[in-house]
Each structure stands twice: as C-alpha cells, then as structure tokens.
Design a protein around this motif. Sequence first.
Motif, PDB file in Angstrom:
ATOM      1  N   GLY A   1       0.812  -1.206   0.000  1.00 56.26           N
ATOM      2  CA  GLY A   1       0.000   0.000   0.000  1.00 56.26           C
ATOM      3  C   GLY A   1       0.845   1.256   0.000  1.00 56.26           C
ATOM      4  O   GLY A   1       1.995   1.266   0.463  1.00 56.26           O
ATOM      5  N   LEU A   2       0.266   2.344  -0.513  1.00 57.26           N
ATOM      6  CA  LEU A   2       1.007   3.606  -0.659  1.00 57.26           C
ATOM      7  C   LEU A   2       0.183   4.775  -0.135  1.00 57.26           C
ATOM      8  O   LEU A   2      -0.999   4.906  -0.453  1.00 57.26           O
ATOM      9  N   LEU A   3       0.819   5.628   0.645  1.00 55.80           N
ATOM     10  CA  LEU A   3       0.242   6.889   1.105  1.00 55.80           C
ATOM     11  C   LEU A   3       1.037   8.030   0.484  1.00 55.80           C
ATOM     12  O   LEU A   3       2.267   8.075   0.603  1.00 55.80           O
ATOM     13  N   VAL A   4       0.338   8.936  -0.165  1.00 57.01           N
ATOM     14  CA  VAL A   4       0.976  10.119  -0.749  1.00 57.01           C
ATOM     15  C   VAL A   4       0.431  11.352  -0.047  1.00 57.01           C
ATOM     16  O   VAL A   4      -0.771  11.632  -0.112  1.00 57.01           O
ATOM     17  N   GLU A   5       1.309  12.065   0.629  1.00 54.71           N
ATOM     18  CA  GLU A   5       0.948  13.320   1.291  1.00 54.71           C
ATOM     19  C   GLU A   5       1.313  14.470   0.352  1.00 54.71           C
ATOM     20  O   GLU A   5       2.479  14.728   0.079  1.00 54.71           O
ATOM     21  N   MET A   6       0.277  15.169  -0.141  1.00 50.41           N
ATOM     22  CA  MET A   6       0.514  16.265  -1.078  1.00 50.41           C
ATOM     23  C   MET A   6       0.817  17.562  -0.336  1.00 50.41           C
ATOM     24  O   MET A   6       0.142  17.924   0.626  1.00 50.41           O
ATOM     25  N   THR A   7       1.842  18.263  -0.819  1.00 48.71           N
ATOM     26  CA  THR A   7       2.258  19.508  -0.197  1.00 48.71           C
ATOM     27  C   THR A   7       2.706  20.494  -1.261  1.00 48.71           C
ATOM     28  O   THR A   7       2.452  20.283  -2.463  1.00 48.71           O
ATOM     29  N   ASP A   8       3.342  21.571  -0.855  1.00 47.67           N
ATOM     30  CA  ASP A   8       3.902  22.548  -1.778  1.00 47.67           C
ATOM     31  C   ASP A   8       5.336  22.813  -1.355  1.00 47.67           C
ATOM     32  O   ASP A   8       5.591  23.352  -0.273  1.00 47.67           O
TER      33      ASP A   8
END
Length: 304
Positions: free
Chosen positions: A151-158
């Motif tokens: 499984g993969l978790l992607v935390e989107m940021t800038d």
Amino acid sequence: MNQPLQGKVALVAGATRGAGRGIAVELGAAGATVYCTGRTTRAQRSEYNRPETIEETAKMVQQAGGRGIALQVDHLDPAQVKALVAQIEREQGRLDLLVNDVWGGELLTEWNVPVWEHSLEKGLRLLRLAIDTHIITSHFALPLLIKHPGGLLVEMTDGTAEYNNANYRLSLFYDLAKTSVIRMAWAQAKELSPHQCTAVALTPGWLRSEMMLDIYGVTEANWRDATAKQPHFVISETPRYVGRAVAHLAADPKVSRWNGQSLSSGQLAKVYGFTDLDGSQPDAWRYMVEVQDPGKPADATGYR
C-alpha cells in the motif's frame, strides 16, 4: 491500453480540482477505481464558491479509463471520514492508495503579513484544513490500507523538504502547513514500514490549477499569455503532470525505495520517464533555485 493499476483501489481526498483532480484522472487512466472526495457537489458548494465538482472529477476518471466514485466528505469531520472508509471497505474490501490532498487555504492565506498582523482566525482555520484533515483521514484509512502489503500513502504539499527548509514561504501559517505535511509523511513512513507499506510527500511545481489560470485570466489553451504578467509562469505545469507522478509511484513494485522521502513531479519525471501533457518535463523547483529566486530573467530552457 496499458493499465498497470487495474484492480487497484485509490482514495483521493480533495479531488474536486487542482492537483487532486489531476491525480484522480491519471489514476483512472492507469485503470484504478478512484474514490473522489471533496465538499463541492452539483448541489452544494464549499466556501470556495467555485464551479468544479467531485461528480465532474469522477466523470473525468471514467472517461480516462478508470472507475470514478464521487462522495461528498468534509475531512475535518471524523464521523464522515469513518463512514467513507467503511463504505470503501464494504464495496471494495481493500484500499491500495491514499492520497491526502485536502488543502483549502487559498482564501485564508495573507501573504507577506507577519503573524501578529495576520488574521488569527484565518490562520488557525488554514492549519486545521491543511493538517488536521490529513491526520483524520490517515487515522481512519490506514488500517484498511495496511491489510495488504504494498500500500502507498501520498501526502501532497507545496515545496520539497530541501526548498522549504531553506526558504520562508511568505506566511507563517502557510510555511508551517506545507512543512508539517512533509514531516507527517516521514513519520507515517516509520509507522507503515513494518506493514510493507510506503509513505511519501509529493509536491507539484508551479501548478496550472483552475484557480491559478483564473488569477492570470487565461485558460489551459492560452496559458503562455500569462507570462506577459509573470514571466516565470513559463515553468508551470498541468495538474496531470503530478497525477502521472502518483500513478507511476503506485505502479512501481519497488516504491518502498522512496519511503519517507520528499519528492517532486519534476524529479520523478526524470526517474520514470513520463511527461506533462505537452510532452515536456518541467523541473520547477530546480528552476526556482537557479533562475527565479536569484532574480535572473525568465528562461525555461533546460528546465522543461
């Protein structure tokens, strides 16, 4: 059509517009079933008061070749997020990818305003939308994600960790929000690793979101006209570019090599070989450091 994510289930939290929409569509193009959540529906708008809806995003996922499911969710409400995850488990029995893309701070940030002059109410609301939503969603969704290795978790940021650590992001609240998400990905990577799952932080470059195009009074078709106002807009990229970055991460059997890292769309384009819709490979963060921040004339030669 090559669909490496056929049979995979994804939740894109914050898929109404911008990066979230671009990610959802590219996951659909790769064959995934994508739950698209947000607050704005055909029947009800959030405080953004914009026309984009989660139903529209889900339709775009379908048109790209995947299965799109639109669900109205306020990710600040634990009960709603808990019900969302229960529905995914009931309908799919699994969750392979969680993308925490909830943001909501565009109307709350006061740029170049010190903390003692910035609206405290707006600043604290920004932090709740940018940080609490991600924690609440992870709290309820990760128990389902870890049921299957890979499984993969992607935390989107800038911004990348390197860039944000070296540069003030023009608002204490914005700076804290975007840096916190990167640290959040690092911490969750530690917690997910024993379950053979991966967490990363990911940033697009200068995103040609619907809101950004409106700011400059252009459309995707004539976006280069905006360079008359802001020459450095020449390095900008579509939301589909970072979407392709997520799709390639999700399809990578060796994705654990990235565990805990801060990544960018331009960086991953070089590794995986994908391009933006126009065939280019914008590398916005290198451009920022080497061209924009030093005050050099706008020139994307060698950067896209």
